[in-house]
Design an enzyme around this catalytic site. Structure first.
Site, mmCIF file in Angstrom:
data_model
loop_
_atom_site.group_PDB
_atom_site.id
_atom_site.type_symbol
_atom_site.label_atom_id
_atom_site.label_comp_id
_atom_site.label_asym_id
_atom_site.label_seq_id
_atom_site.Cartn_x
_atom_site.Cartn_y
_atom_site.Cartn_z
ATOM 1 N N ASP A 57 129.331 36.517 23.680
ATOM 2 C CA ASP A 57 129.158 37.814 24.310
ATOM 3 C C ASP A 57 128.332 38.652 23.324
ATOM 4 O O ASP A 57 128.100 38.214 22.179
ATOM 5 C CB ASP A 57 130.524 38.445 24.575
ATOM 6 C CG ASP A 57 130.407 39.841 25.157
ATOM 7 O OD1 ASP A 57 129.611 40.028 26.099
ATOM 8 O OD2 ASP A 57 131.094 40.749 24.651
ATOM 9 N N ASP A 59 128.052 42.814 23.363
ATOM 10 C CA ASP A 59 128.572 44.151 23.057
ATOM 11 C C ASP A 59 130.016 44.095 22.570
ATOM 12 O O ASP A 59 130.883 43.499 23.203
ATOM 13 C CB ASP A 59 128.477 45.039 24.296
ATOM 14 C CG ASP A 59 127.042 45.218 24.751
ATOM 15 O OD1 ASP A 59 126.247 45.762 23.976
ATOM 16 O OD2 ASP A 59 126.715 44.796 25.878
#
Length: 270
Positions: A57, A59
């Site tokens: 991922d 953020d």
């Protein structure tokens, strides 16, 4: 401190205060007082499966961008004279632009559509330009790339926000084989917690690895659920404000990427 969680997924029991997910931990005395396991009777600890590919991922995991996103939400909400509840940031963590917008519009009772909300947030994209890397991110990325481990990004963000966030990190992120950006990728029809984004990301590796050969790194409960539904192991690195209260399905939970031990998953050691 780290947490080791039983691999058996319980998708019907994921709840967290105000955003629908729960985690639980129980002490595992077989290692040390700072380690926790779902099954305290397993004194041998959890055995992780070796992997060949790694999906990240972005953020809140690699980039310290969640606070910037929250400032954008507050700025838009303030335009309508509304106040964001304290739990809003946890509510929208890990979701696509449109799914976040739906939640914010409903929770804050904004007089606009989710689509209009997304357009409003684009006015504040400049707030994303100075985001920094989180501890351990660069070390892990460069280590895996150095050893030719295929790595990719699976983010709920869209192209415009990703471009803004990576202005100061282009060389590092060029080490990734590819990126799947759910908010602007037409092939991703359902965002996290649905497994689509991770399934698509895995298929885009040239050798199309089996799900069990992929290790996912996530900071959001919705992403953990998506990865496990995709049949992948997942290392969960939650925000320190994300309260762990009952049951989770992550393979491993860490406070920071600095705690990750690659060889536990059959990857080259640091």
């Amino acid at each position: 401190m780290s947490f080791i969680i039983d691999e058996n997924p319980h998708f019907d029991f994921l709840l967290l205060p105000q955003n629908g997910y729960l985690l639980s931990i129980t002490e595992n005395t077989s290692r040390n007082s700072k380690d926790y396991k779902m099954n305290p009777s397993d004194t041998n600890g959890t055995t992780f499966k070796p992997v060949t590919h790694v999906i990240f991922d972005m953020d809140g995991l690699l980039l310290n961008s969640e606070e910037s996103y929250y400032k954008i939400d507050l700025a838009v909400i303030d335009q309508f004279g509304k106040t964001a509840p304290d739990h809003l940031q946890q509510e929208v963590l890990g979701f696509s632009d449109i799914d976040c917008a739906k939640k914010v519009v409903k929770i804050c009772e904004l007089p606009i559509t989710p689509e209009e909300y997304v357009k409003e947030t684009k006015k504040f994209t400049h707030l994303l330009k100075d985001v920094t890397l989180l501890p351990g991110a660069e070390r892990l990325i460069r280590h895996l790339a150095k050893h030719n481990i295929p790595i990719a990004i699976a983010t709920s963000s869209g192209t415009s926000s990703v471009e803004a966030k990576l202005q100061n990190h282009q060389e590092l992120f060029s080490l990734f084989r590819h990126m799947v950006m759910a908010s602007s990728d037409p092939e991703v029809t359902k965002g996290k917690p649905h497994p689509d984004i991770f399934q698509i990301c895995a298929r885009r590796f040239p050798d199309n690895p089996d799900p069990e050969k992929c290790l996912v790194f996530e900071d959001a409960p919705s992403g953990v659920t998506a990865a496990r539904k995709a049949g992948m192991q997942v290392v969960f690195v939650p925000n320190e404000r994300l309260k762990i209260v009952q049951r989770e399905i992550a393979t491993l939970v860490l406070n920071s990427l600095l705690e990750f031990v690659p060889e536990e998953f059959g990857l080259p050691p640091f």
